[in-house]
Design an enzyme around this catalytic site. Sequence first.
Site, PDB file in Angstrom:
ATOM      1  N   GLU A  61       0.837  -1.203   0.000  1.00 20.54           N
ATOM      2  CA  GLU A  61       0.000   0.000   0.000  1.00 20.54           C
ATOM      3  C   GLU A  61       0.873   1.255   0.000  1.00 20.54           C
ATOM      4  OE1 GLU A  61      -3.486   0.375   2.330  1.00 20.54           O
ATOM      5  OE2 GLU A  61      -3.599  -1.762   2.781  1.00 20.54           O
TER       6      GLU A  61
ATOM      7  N   VAL B 230       3.933   1.679  -1.274  1.00 21.88           N
ATOM      8  CA  VAL B 230       4.625   1.958  -2.541  1.00 21.88           C
ATOM      9  C   VAL B 230       3.670   2.435  -3.639  1.00 21.88           C
ATOM     10  CG1 VAL B 230       6.499   0.364  -2.031  1.00 21.88           C
ATOM     11  CG2 VAL B 230       4.519  -0.456  -3.332  1.00 21.88           C
TER      12      VAL B 230
ATOM     13  N   HIS C 218       2.176   5.130  -3.345  1.00 21.40           N
ATOM     14  CA  HIS C 218       2.365   6.585  -3.312  1.00 21.40           C
ATOM     15  C   HIS C 218       3.583   6.913  -4.175  1.00 21.40           C
ATOM     16  CE1 HIS C 218      -0.661   7.595  -0.209  1.00 21.40           C
ATOM     17  NE2 HIS C 218      -0.493   6.326   0.095  1.00 21.40           N
TER      18      HIS C 218
ATOM     19  N   GLN D 197      13.666  -9.796  -0.864  1.00 20.12           N
ATOM     20  CA  GLN D 197      13.495 -11.196  -0.479  1.00 20.12           C
ATOM     21  C   GLN D 197      14.240 -12.126  -1.424  1.00 20.12           C
ATOM     22  OE1 GLN D 197       9.181 -11.580  -0.389  1.00 20.12           O
ATOM     23  NE2 GLN D 197       9.152 -11.264   1.821  1.00 20.12           N
TER      24      GLN D 197
ATOM     25  N   ARG E  77      -3.755   8.533   4.566  1.00 22.63           N
ATOM     26  CA  ARG E  77      -3.600   7.284   5.315  1.00 22.63           C
ATOM     27  C   ARG E  77      -3.815   7.412   6.820  1.00 22.63           C
ATOM     28  NH1 ARG E  77      -3.835   3.051   1.732  1.00 22.63           N
ATOM     29  NH2 ARG E  77      -2.592   3.527  -0.130  1.00 22.63           N
TER      30      ARG E  77
END
EC number: 2.1.1.148
Length: 249
Positions: A94, A96, A98, A108, A201
């Site tokens: 959520e 990223v 923006h 990972q 947010r």
Amino acid sequence: MAKVSELDVQLIAATAFHAPQGVDWEVDEGASESEALVEFAGRACYESFDKPNPRTASNQAYLHHILEVGHDALLEHATATLYIRGLSRSASHELVRHRHFSFSQLSQRFVHSEEAEVVLPKFIAEDEQLTRLTLQAADEARFVYEELLDALESKLEEEPNALLRKKQARQAARAVLPNLTESRIVVTGNYRAWRHFIGARATEQADTEMRQLAVTCLKLLREQSPVLFDDFHITTLADGTEMASSPYA
């Protein structure tokens, strides 16, 4: 048993302002460098370094006026960088979204998830049985991840490049890692972008984890440049979490 991670946000960089030579203008004592830069940029538009309007002569009054009239493009000159830990992988997706921010996120593919912690949603963390069930699921996913990793490395044993072999194995095995796996991310944004993020947010309707992140960012940024964020009002909701709102956001 998987280890639970808590949100940790730190301000690691912010704008440094160096007043140019040959300009007859002084920065107000107490103004942050970000606040000084925003004021300077605004006055540069109109050559108003002599502060002709007494109502906007101080840095605080000038910046409040900028916010009131919606001239927030000036805030794009000042930036802040935060290092965020204890954020779930799902919440990071959520974040990223923006796109005015710049991101550098834990990979990972390169970092073994053996020691990765997990982030529990608030309503699960408050219930002992749900916490136990969720941590059990995380442990099982970690077990499958390790099994896949071993099998994939064996399958790729003919690859002579050890680093490439590990990367290819991890990028395939990570598919089974749960959304609650902790992520770590460096985020840089200008102050207009940070205000937009907080305004979007930190609302009551936002995801609880994202709202906690937004309010935490607000508190840090308000310490660094109080005038640029003091229009946000923080309140406590019925469930004990916090939200923030501004008449200008």
